[in-house]
Design a protein around this motif. Structure first.
Motif, PDB file in Angstrom:
ATOM      1  N   ILE A   1      -9.355  -6.360   7.636  1.00  0.00           N
ATOM      2  CA  ILE A   1      -8.116  -7.122   7.787  1.00  0.00           C
ATOM      3  C   ILE A   1      -8.150  -8.392   6.938  1.00  0.00           C
ATOM      4  N   THR A   2      -9.263  -9.109   6.982  1.00  0.00           N
ATOM      5  CA  THR A   2      -9.329 -10.374   6.249  1.00  0.00           C
ATOM      6  C   THR A   2      -9.388 -10.156   4.740  1.00  0.00           C
ATOM      7  N   SER A   3     -10.217  -9.213   4.309  1.00  0.00           N
ATOM      8  CA  SER A   3     -10.326  -8.974   2.865  1.00  0.00           C
ATOM      9  C   SER A   3      -9.009  -8.467   2.296  1.00  0.00           C
ATOM     10  N   SER A   4      -8.325  -7.588   3.030  1.00  0.00           N
ATOM     11  CA  SER A   4      -7.061  -7.055   2.526  1.00  0.00           C
ATOM     12  C   SER A   4      -5.955  -8.108   2.533  1.00  0.00           C
ATOM     13  N   PHE A   5      -6.058  -9.106   3.425  1.00  0.00           N
ATOM     14  CA  PHE A   5      -5.092 -10.209   3.409  1.00  0.00           C
ATOM     15  C   PHE A   5      -5.194 -10.972   2.095  1.00  0.00           C
ATOM     16  N   PHE A   6      -6.413 -11.386   1.754  1.00  0.00           N
ATOM     17  CA  PHE A   6      -6.594 -12.138   0.510  1.00  0.00           C
ATOM     18  C   PHE A   6      -6.276 -11.278  -0.702  1.00  0.00           C
ATOM     19  N   ALA A   7      -6.599  -9.984  -0.635  1.00  0.00           N
ATOM     20  CA  ALA A   7      -6.278  -9.078  -1.743  1.00  0.00           C
ATOM     21  C   ALA A   7      -4.767  -8.928  -1.896  1.00  0.00           C
ATOM     22  N   ALA A   8      -4.060  -8.814  -0.765  1.00  0.00           N
ATOM     23  CA  ALA A   8      -2.596  -8.667  -0.809  1.00  0.00           C
ATOM     24  C   ALA A   8      -1.942  -9.907  -1.403  1.00  0.00           C
ATOM     25  N   ILE A   9      -2.454 -11.093  -1.036  1.00  0.00           N
ATOM     26  CA  ILE A   9      -1.915 -12.336  -1.590  1.00  0.00           C
ATOM     27  C   ILE A   9      -2.127 -12.371  -3.103  1.00  0.00           C
ATOM     28  N   LYS A  10      -3.338 -12.061  -3.553  1.00  0.00           N
ATOM     29  CA  LYS A  10      -3.626 -12.079  -4.992  1.00  0.00           C
ATOM     30  C   LYS A  10      -2.790 -11.039  -5.730  1.00  0.00           C
ATOM     31  N   ALA A  11      -2.673  -9.855  -5.153  1.00  0.00           N
ATOM     32  CA  ALA A  11      -1.920  -8.789  -5.810  1.00  0.00           C
ATOM     33  C   ALA A  11      -0.435  -9.133  -5.896  1.00  0.00           C
ATOM     34  N   THR A  12       0.067  -9.824  -4.878  1.00  0.00           N
ATOM     35  CA  THR A  12       1.482 -10.200  -4.856  1.00  0.00           C
ATOM     36  C   THR A  12       1.852 -11.034  -6.076  1.00  0.00           C
ATOM     37  N   PHE A  13       0.932 -11.872  -6.513  1.00  0.00           N
ATOM     38  CA  PHE A  13       1.208 -12.752  -7.649  1.00  0.00           C
ATOM     39  C   PHE A  13       0.489 -12.279  -8.922  1.00  0.00           C
ATOM     40  N   GLY A  14       0.149 -11.011  -8.959  1.00  0.00           N
ATOM     41  CA  GLY A  14      -0.620 -10.496 -10.081  1.00  0.00           C
ATOM     42  C   GLY A  14       0.151  -9.713 -11.105  1.00  0.00           C
ATOM     43  N   HIS A  15       1.490  -9.639 -10.958  1.00  0.00           N
ATOM     44  CA  HIS A  15       2.346  -8.968 -11.943  1.00  0.00           C
ATOM     45  C   HIS A  15       1.997  -7.493 -12.120  1.00  0.00           C
ATOM     46  N   TYR A  16       1.783  -6.798 -11.010  1.00  0.00           N
ATOM     47  CA  TYR A  16       1.491  -5.364 -11.048  1.00  0.00           C
ATOM     48  C   TYR A  16       2.775  -4.556 -10.894  1.00  0.00           C
ATOM     49  N   ASP A  17       2.755  -3.350 -11.422  1.00  0.00           N
ATOM     50  CA  ASP A  17       3.865  -2.417 -11.192  1.00  0.00           C
ATOM     51  C   ASP A  17       3.716  -1.711  -9.851  1.00  0.00           C
ATOM     52  N   VAL A  18       2.465  -1.391  -9.498  1.00  0.00           N
ATOM     53  CA  VAL A  18       2.170  -0.668  -8.257  1.00  0.00           C
ATOM     54  C   VAL A  18       1.021  -1.357  -7.537  1.00  0.00           C
ATOM     55  N   ILE A  19       1.189  -1.582  -6.232  1.00  0.00           N
ATOM     56  CA  ILE A  19       0.100  -2.095  -5.401  1.00  0.00           C
ATOM     57  C   ILE A  19      -0.221  -1.011  -4.381  1.00  0.00           C
ATOM     58  N   HIS A  20      -1.432  -0.496  -4.471  1.00  0.00           N
ATOM     59  CA  HIS A  20      -1.816   0.689  -3.704  1.00  0.00           C
ATOM     60  C   HIS A  20      -2.788   0.286  -2.598  1.00  0.00           C
ATOM     61  N   PHE A  21      -2.339   0.403  -1.355  1.00  0.00           N
ATOM     62  CA  PHE A  21      -3.143   0.093  -0.171  1.00  0.00           C
ATOM     63  C   PHE A  21      -3.834   1.362   0.311  1.00  0.00           C
ATOM     64  N   HIS A  22      -5.127   1.244   0.622  1.00  0.00           N
ATOM     65  CA  HIS A  22      -5.890   2.377   1.137  1.00  0.00           C
ATOM     66  C   HIS A  22      -6.287   2.118   2.588  1.00  0.00           C
TER      67      HIS A  22
END
Length: 377
Positions: free
Chosen positions: A82-103
């Protein structure tokens, strides 16, 4: 915004522990990400994987063209994902990606963040199994977060990928949500002669029954140990794998098994390959699975397999393995004894398994279907 056909997609992946995983942190999700991400790079995508801190990946910042970024992780049972994916989601949100894939379901707790704040980007969720059914998450904060994560995926994911028809039906019945079925893959391995397993554990070709996977209650290991205790055979039982927040269960299982069962601990590399290559029979007596990668691997080495009759296993093996009734100790013992007494039948299954499984499940096909899905959404 739909990318053009020749557009190089920028993809972020999160929810796994780390890639490449070099210790007992390597589980099914890590295998999928480790196989999928580099292949997407080969197909022209830019892929970034957000790894948890505290998991051994050799300190790499790049792996086969995949960019690796560590994110803070609270090393506490039920909170690491939960904690690692929170920080990953925040970084990915501002990372200019076309696709953000959650596993996995737990990390999907945060899928709403990029879905709401990055409306032009696509969020994909892969559900590797219904995790809140697993015994270690039956109660407590972890179970609660996983259930919420499942609901967040249903609400906010552009598409949900599932690995089995059973899980696909679950989402249809419980949420009325259609999903995309893309199973796991397997690569044809190199079969190894017994060397390290002989030196370390005294094992020779065809003189042991093998379980290889995570040491968790839902794998049916209690049944396996008890069924083995009733067999009339000289074959050894080998249980290979590490625990997954289940140290107490591992201690309980070893006490139940006594000195009759060989526990190898986590295995990797040649040792793992030799165990698969030289087993007499591979057994997966699970009560619950997503899509069992260990079963695909065991069959790719040409093993005769015994599996429980849950749909996630029977969909994989069809008629190329021996099936017993889930949770039925007597039936498991009966089927194992039958194979111990009939080497010709074992050889028949062995001859058929590798070609069958390697033609049915391919990582190249999985990658192509995943990339097609990215482009469609």
């Amino acid at each position: 915004m739909k990318p053009k056909k020749n557009h190089s997609l920028k993809i972020a992946m999160l929810g796994h522990k780390t890639i490449p995983a070099m210790d007992s942190s390597r589980g099914g999700i890590e295998v999928v990400v480790e196989e999928l991400a580099p292949r997407l790079v080969e197909m022209g995508c830019e892929v970034t994987c957000y790894n948890r801190t505290g998991c051994d990946n050799g300190g790499l910042k790049e792996y086969k063209g995949v960019k690796l970024i560590p994110v803070p992780t609270f090393k506490c049972k039920g909170l690491a994902a939960i904690t690692s994916s929170f920080f990953a989601a925040i970084k990915a949100t501002f990372g200019h990606y076309d696709v953000i894939h959650f596993h996995a379901e737990g990390p999907c707790f945060w899928i709403w963040i990029p879905a709401i704040f990055c409306k032009k980007r696509c969020c994909v969720a892969t559900i590797h199994g219904i995790d809140h059914y697993r015994e270690k998450w039956h109660a407590g904060l972890g179970s609660h977060c996983i259930k919420i994560g499942e609901k967040m995926a249903v609400k906010y994911a552009s598409e949900i990928i599932v690995l089995s028809k059973g899980v696909q039906e679950y989402f249809r019945e419980v949420y009325g949500r259609e999903t995309v079925f893309i199973p796991n893959g397997v690569s044809r391995p190199k079969v190894r002669k017994a060397k390290e397993i002989t030196e370390k554990f005294g094992l020779e070709k065809d003189d042991y029954i093998l379980f290889l996977g995570r040491i968790v209650p839902e794998k049916g290991l209690r049944y396996l140990v008890e069924a083995y205790g009733g067999l009339k055979t000289e074959k050894k039982l080998v249980i290979a794998g590490g625990s997954s927040d289940t140290d107490e269960f591992t201690v309980e299982l070893k006490k139940l098994a006594g000195d009759e069962v060989i526990f190898t601990g986590f295995v990797a590399g040649r040792l793992r390959e030799e165990l698969y290559s030289n087993a007499y029979v591979y057994v997966l007596p699970s009560d619950l699975e997503g899509m069992p990668l260990s079963l695909l691997e065991a069959m790719s080495y040409g093993n005769c397999c015994v599996v429980s009759n849950i749909s996630e296993c029977t969909e994989v093996v069809e008629d190329r393995a021996v099936v017993f009734k889930k949770g039925d100790l007597s039936d498991l013992e009966k089927k194992m004894q039958m194979l111990c007494d009939n080497s010709e039948l074992v050889d028949k299954y062995k001859r058929e398994s590798a070609d069958y499984i390697c033609s049915k499940y391919s990582w190249e096909d999985v990658t192509k279907k995943t990339l097609e899905l990215y482009r469609e959404i």
